[in-house]
Design a protein around this motif. Structure first.
Motif, PDB file in Angstrom:
ATOM      1  N   GLY A  87      35.064 -97.963  10.663  1.00  0.00           N
ATOM      2  CA  GLY A  87      34.859 -97.569   9.354  1.00  0.00           C
ATOM      3  C   GLY A  87      34.609 -97.559   8.350  1.00  0.00           C
ATOM      4  N   VAL A  88      34.314 -99.038   8.602  1.00  0.00           N
ATOM      5  CA  VAL A  88      33.933-100.073   6.780  1.00  0.00           C
ATOM      6  C   VAL A  88      32.300 -99.607   6.818  1.00  0.00           C
ATOM      7  N   ALA A  89      32.065 -98.878   5.397  1.00  0.00           N
ATOM      8  CA  ALA A  89      30.773 -98.580   5.667  1.00  0.00           C
ATOM      9  C   ALA A  89      30.086-100.054   4.378  1.00  0.00           C
ATOM     10  N   ARG A  90      29.028-100.348   5.403  1.00  0.00           N
ATOM     11  CA  ARG A  90      28.332-101.626   4.750  1.00  0.00           C
ATOM     12  C   ARG A  90      27.046-101.010   4.379  1.00  0.00           C
ATOM     13  N   MET A  91      26.665-102.047   2.976  1.00  0.00           N
ATOM     14  CA  MET A  91      25.452-101.659   2.939  1.00  0.00           C
ATOM     15  C   MET A  91      24.372-103.073   2.815  1.00  0.00           C
ATOM     16  N   SER A  92      23.170-102.763   3.249  1.00  0.00           N
ATOM     17  CA  SER A  92      22.567-103.877   3.403  1.00  0.00           C
ATOM     18  C   SER A  92      21.156-103.658   2.913  1.00  0.00           C
ATOM     19  N   HIS A  93      20.462-104.284   2.732  1.00  0.00           N
ATOM     20  CA  HIS A  93      18.297-104.760   2.140  1.00  0.00           C
ATOM     21  C   HIS A  93      17.768-104.414   3.388  1.00  0.00           C
ATOM     22  N   VAL A  94      17.011-103.679   3.297  1.00  0.00           N
ATOM     23  CA  VAL A  94      15.959-103.179   4.513  1.00  0.00           C
ATOM     24  C   VAL A  94      14.611-103.634   3.906  1.00  0.00           C
ATOM     25  N   LYS A  95      14.280-104.354   4.796  1.00  0.00           N
ATOM     26  CA  LYS A  95      12.602-105.116   5.336  1.00  0.00           C
ATOM     27  C   LYS A  95      11.704-104.526   4.258  1.00  0.00           C
ATOM     28  N   GLY A  96      11.997-102.859   5.318  1.00  0.00           N
ATOM     29  CA  GLY A  96      11.102-101.160   5.199  1.00  0.00           C
ATOM     30  C   GLY A  96      11.336-100.647   6.418  1.00  0.00           C
ATOM     31  N   ILE A  97      10.645 -99.481   6.151  1.00  0.00           N
ATOM     32  CA  ILE A  97      11.431 -98.079   6.771  1.00  0.00           C
ATOM     33  C   ILE A  97      10.265 -97.339   7.883  1.00  0.00           C
ATOM     34  N   GLU A  98      10.149 -98.214   9.741  1.00  0.00           N
ATOM     35  CA  GLU A  98       8.582 -97.922   9.697  1.00  0.00           C
ATOM     36  C   GLU A  98       9.152 -96.432  10.007  1.00  0.00           C
TER      37      GLU A  98
END
Length: 163
Positions: free
Chosen positions: A82-93
């Motif tokens: 239940g731990v939320a994490r934010m991460s960088h994404v290189k792009g969105i398909e």
């Protein structure tokens, strides 16, 4: 009766502004927005929907915004605990014929380093989205009030602001 027609005309004229939609080739970006932030916020989140009306996939590869040194695409995920994490994404398909929604609790845009300059209701953030095939698209993120949005959005946005 005249009042009715005046009100109807005003409503019709307001439709394009309310739609808040942008197009580049087969890509349609709808309602780019951000929530107001407190004065202490270091970041702010941006949200929108992207529809690929074409027959071939595309990809959102980057975003820049006037007045920001760093703007990036992030994703919030929640693990089994239940731990939320934010991460960088290189792009969105962007699959052909589909819509991708950037919203609190999932994919979103991060405007970094607000440095004591919070987002205020009514403010406009000029940005450029870059797509692999459709090219660049200038959009305006309207800063909106948190009032009227559900508690999950508020909780996620508060988490973002302290990121």
């Amino acid at each position: 009766m005249k009042t009715f027609y005046t009100a109807a005309l005003a409503a019709l004229l307001a439709l394009p502004a309310a739609a808040h939609e942008y197009t580049a080739g087969d890509i349609v970006v709808d309602h780019p927005m951000a929530f107001e932030t407190p004065k202490t916020a270091r970041v702010g989140g941006g949200y929108l929907t992207i529809t690929n009306g074409g027959d071939t996939a595309d990809r959102l590869v980057s975003i820049t915004a006037e007045g920001f040194d760093e703007v990036s695409i992030h994703e919030t995920t929640t693990d089994d605990m239940g731990v939320a994490r934010m991460s960088h994404v290189k792009g969105i398909e962007l699959p052909a014929g589909e819509t991708v929604t950037l919203a609190p609790g999932g994919l979103h845009i991060m405007f970094m380093r607000l440095d004591g300059d919070p987002f205020e209701v009514g403010e406009k953030i000029l940005a450029t989205l870059t797509f692999e095939k459709a090219g660049t698209l200038d959009v305006t993120f309207n800063v909106e009030s948190r009032r009227g949005h559900n508690a999950d959005e508020m909780e996620h946005s508060n988490h973002e602001m302290n990121h």
